[in-house]
Motif scaffolding. Structure first.
Motif, PDB file in Angstrom:
ATOM      1  N   PHE A   1       1.073  -1.194   0.011  1.00 40.84           N
ATOM      2  CA  PHE A   1       0.032  -0.192  -0.095  1.00 40.84           C
ATOM      3  C   PHE A   1       0.966   1.255   0.134  1.00 40.84           C
ATOM      4  O   PHE A   1       2.109   1.398   0.561  1.00 40.84           O
ATOM      5  N   VAL A   2       0.516   2.102  -0.832  1.00 40.99           N
ATOM      6  CA  VAL A   2       1.241   3.671  -0.811  1.00 40.99           C
ATOM      7  C   VAL A   2       0.245   4.748  -0.189  1.00 40.99           C
ATOM      8  O   VAL A   2       0.609   5.536   0.972  1.00 40.99           O
ATOM      9  N   THR A   3      -0.961   4.683  -0.653  1.00 43.98           N
ATOM     10  CA  THR A   3      -1.852   5.750  -0.372  1.00 43.98           C
ATOM     11  C   THR A   3      -3.098   5.543  -0.814  1.00 43.98           C
ATOM     12  O   THR A   3      -3.497   4.946  -1.789  1.00 43.98           O
ATOM     13  N   ALA A   4      -4.185   6.287  -0.215  1.00 42.51           N
ATOM     14  CA  ALA A   4      -5.572   5.981  -0.657  1.00 42.51           C
ATOM     15  C   ALA A   4      -6.461   7.198  -0.325  1.00 42.51           C
ATOM     16  O   ALA A   4      -5.995   8.079   0.646  1.00 42.51           O
TER      17      ALA A   4
ATOM     18  N   TYR B   1       0.130   0.950  -9.122  1.00 36.72           N
ATOM     19  CA  TYR B   1      -0.828   0.378  -9.610  1.00 36.72           C
ATOM     20  C   TYR B   1      -1.921   1.211  -8.735  1.00 36.72           C
ATOM     21  O   TYR B   1      -1.869   1.717  -7.660  1.00 36.72           O
ATOM     22  N   CYS B   2      -2.995   1.519  -9.534  1.00 34.81           N
ATOM     23  CA  CYS B   2      -3.877   2.329  -9.228  1.00 34.81           C
ATOM     24  C   CYS B   2      -5.116   1.346  -9.140  1.00 34.81           C
ATOM     25  O   CYS B   2      -5.183   0.360  -9.821  1.00 34.81           O
ATOM     26  N   ALA B   3      -5.905   1.596  -7.892  1.00 29.10           N
ATOM     27  CA  ALA B   3      -7.101   0.495  -7.722  1.00 29.10           C
ATOM     28  C   ALA B   3      -8.574   1.249  -7.347  1.00 29.10           C
ATOM     29  O   ALA B   3      -8.221   2.336  -6.492  1.00 29.10           O
ATOM     30  N   ALA B   4      -9.368   0.369  -7.293  1.00 32.10           N
ATOM     31  CA  ALA B   4     -10.724   1.312  -6.800  1.00 32.10           C
ATOM     32  C   ALA B   4     -11.358   0.221  -5.889  1.00 32.10           C
ATOM     33  O   ALA B   4     -11.549  -0.777  -6.193  1.00 32.10           O
ATOM     34  N   SER B   5     -12.056   1.079  -4.839  1.00 30.52           N
ATOM     35  CA  SER B   5     -12.913   0.096  -4.085  1.00 30.52           C
ATOM     36  C   SER B   5     -14.212   0.817  -3.858  1.00 30.52           C
ATOM     37  O   SER B   5     -14.481   2.007  -3.536  1.00 30.52           O
ATOM     38  N   PRO B   6     -15.219   0.001  -3.659  1.00 26.10           N
ATOM     39  CA  PRO B   6     -16.435   0.418  -3.377  1.00 26.10           C
ATOM     40  C   PRO B   6     -16.843   0.854  -2.192  1.00 26.10           C
ATOM     41  O   PRO B   6     -17.842   1.533  -1.740  1.00 26.10           O
ATOM     42  N   SER B   7     -15.851   0.722  -1.157  1.00 22.33           N
ATOM     43  CA  SER B   7     -15.941   1.124   0.058  1.00 22.33           C
ATOM     44  C   SER B   7     -16.409   2.614   0.471  1.00 22.33           C
ATOM     45  O   SER B   7     -15.423   3.396  -0.380  1.00 22.33           O
ATOM     46  N   LEU B   8     -16.856   3.049   1.380  1.00 23.38           N
ATOM     47  CA  LEU B   8     -17.159   4.726   1.633  1.00 23.38           C
ATOM     48  C   LEU B   8     -15.916   5.022   2.404  1.00 23.38           C
ATOM     49  O   LEU B   8     -15.460   6.144   2.751  1.00 23.38           O
ATOM     50  N   ARG B   9     -15.067   3.949   3.086  1.00 24.37           N
ATOM     51  CA  ARG B   9     -13.906   4.535   3.780  1.00 24.37           C
ATOM     52  C   ARG B   9     -12.640   4.189   3.118  1.00 24.37           C
ATOM     53  O   ARG B   9     -12.576   3.551   1.979  1.00 24.37           O
ATOM     54  N   VAL B  10     -11.552   4.711   3.527  1.00 23.21           N
ATOM     55  CA  VAL B  10     -10.273   4.647   2.999  1.00 23.21           C
ATOM     56  C   VAL B  10      -9.576   3.211   3.265  1.00 23.21           C
ATOM     57  O   VAL B  10      -9.592   3.170   4.647  1.00 23.21           O
ATOM     58  N   GLY B  11      -9.407   2.421   2.503  1.00 28.72           N
ATOM     59  CA  GLY B  11      -8.748   1.057   2.684  1.00 28.72           C
ATOM     60  C   GLY B  11      -7.169   1.043   2.311  1.00 28.72           C
ATOM     61  O   GLY B  11      -6.834   1.583   1.456  1.00 28.72           O
ATOM     62  N   VAL B  12      -6.834   0.253   3.384  1.00 25.52           N
ATOM     63  CA  VAL B  12      -5.295  -0.009   2.903  1.00 25.52           C
ATOM     64  C   VAL B  12      -5.000  -1.532   2.708  1.00 25.52           C
ATOM     65  O   VAL B  12      -3.761  -1.659   2.390  1.00 25.52           O
ATOM     66  N   LEU B  13      -5.926  -2.506   2.664  1.00 22.33           N
ATOM     67  CA  LEU B  13      -5.614  -3.627   2.291  1.00 22.33           C
ATOM     68  C   LEU B  13      -6.201  -3.958   0.774  1.00 22.33           C
ATOM     69  O   LEU B  13      -7.016  -3.381   0.245  1.00 22.33           O
ATOM     70  N   GLN B  14      -5.335  -4.733   0.110  1.00 19.48           N
ATOM     71  CA  GLN B  14      -5.436  -4.866  -1.249  1.00 19.48           C
ATOM     72  C   GLN B  14      -6.928  -5.424  -1.590  1.00 19.48           C
ATOM     73  O   GLN B  14      -7.478  -5.360  -2.694  1.00 19.48           O
ATOM     74  N   GLY B  15      -7.246  -6.459  -0.745  1.00 23.99           N
ATOM     75  CA  GLY B  15      -8.554  -7.310  -0.928  1.00 23.99           C
ATOM     76  C   GLY B  15      -9.678  -6.355  -0.900  1.00 23.99           C
ATOM     77  O   GLY B  15     -10.701  -6.741  -1.349  1.00 23.99           O
TER      78      GLY B  15
END
Length: 123
Positions: free
Chosen positions: A46-49, A94-108
């Motif tokens: 993880f780098v940042t989110a 790598y950039c990635a998108a998460s449907p979560s409303l919060r900032v996530g640090v886990l790749q999953g």
């Protein structure tokens, strides 16, 4: 959501680069966005989110104070400004998108991933 990362390249230590990640395919604004990196021979980390509003941001300790994440929901783009680069920052980003409303640090937590862009920092 399709993600296209760009902006990588070769830079000397102490230099700067700005990565971009453009999303397409569906609405971008509801997703938290993250940047991860994988150095040669190492696990991806993880780098940042940033959350979808841009109001919550988290940085890995290794980049805190040097990297800045931002997003422009109108342009469906997230940015990573990298300053004071070090040789140990060399990696595929790598950039990635998460449907979560919060900032996530886990790749999953991230369900969409870009193809990666290579950043090489020479000493």
């Amino acid at each position: 959501v399709q993600l296209q990362a760009s902006g990588g390249g070769l830079v000397q230590a102490g230099g700067s680069l700005r990565l971009s990640c453009e999303a397409s395919g569906r609405s971008f604004s509801g997703y938290a966005m993250g940047w991860f990196r994988q150095a040669p021979g190492k696990e991806r980390e993880f780098v940042t989110a940033i959350n979808w509003r841009g109001s919550s941001i988290y940085y890995a300790d290794s980049v805190k104070g040097r990297f800045t994440i931002s997003r422009d929901n109108a342009k469906n783009t997230v940015y990573l400004q990298m300053n004071s680069l070090k040789p140990e920052d060399t990696a595929i980003y790598y950039c990635a998108a998460s449907p979560s409303l919060r900032v996530g640090v886990l790749q999953g937590e991230y369900i969409y991933w870009g193809q990666g862009t290579l950043v090489t920092v020479s000493s």
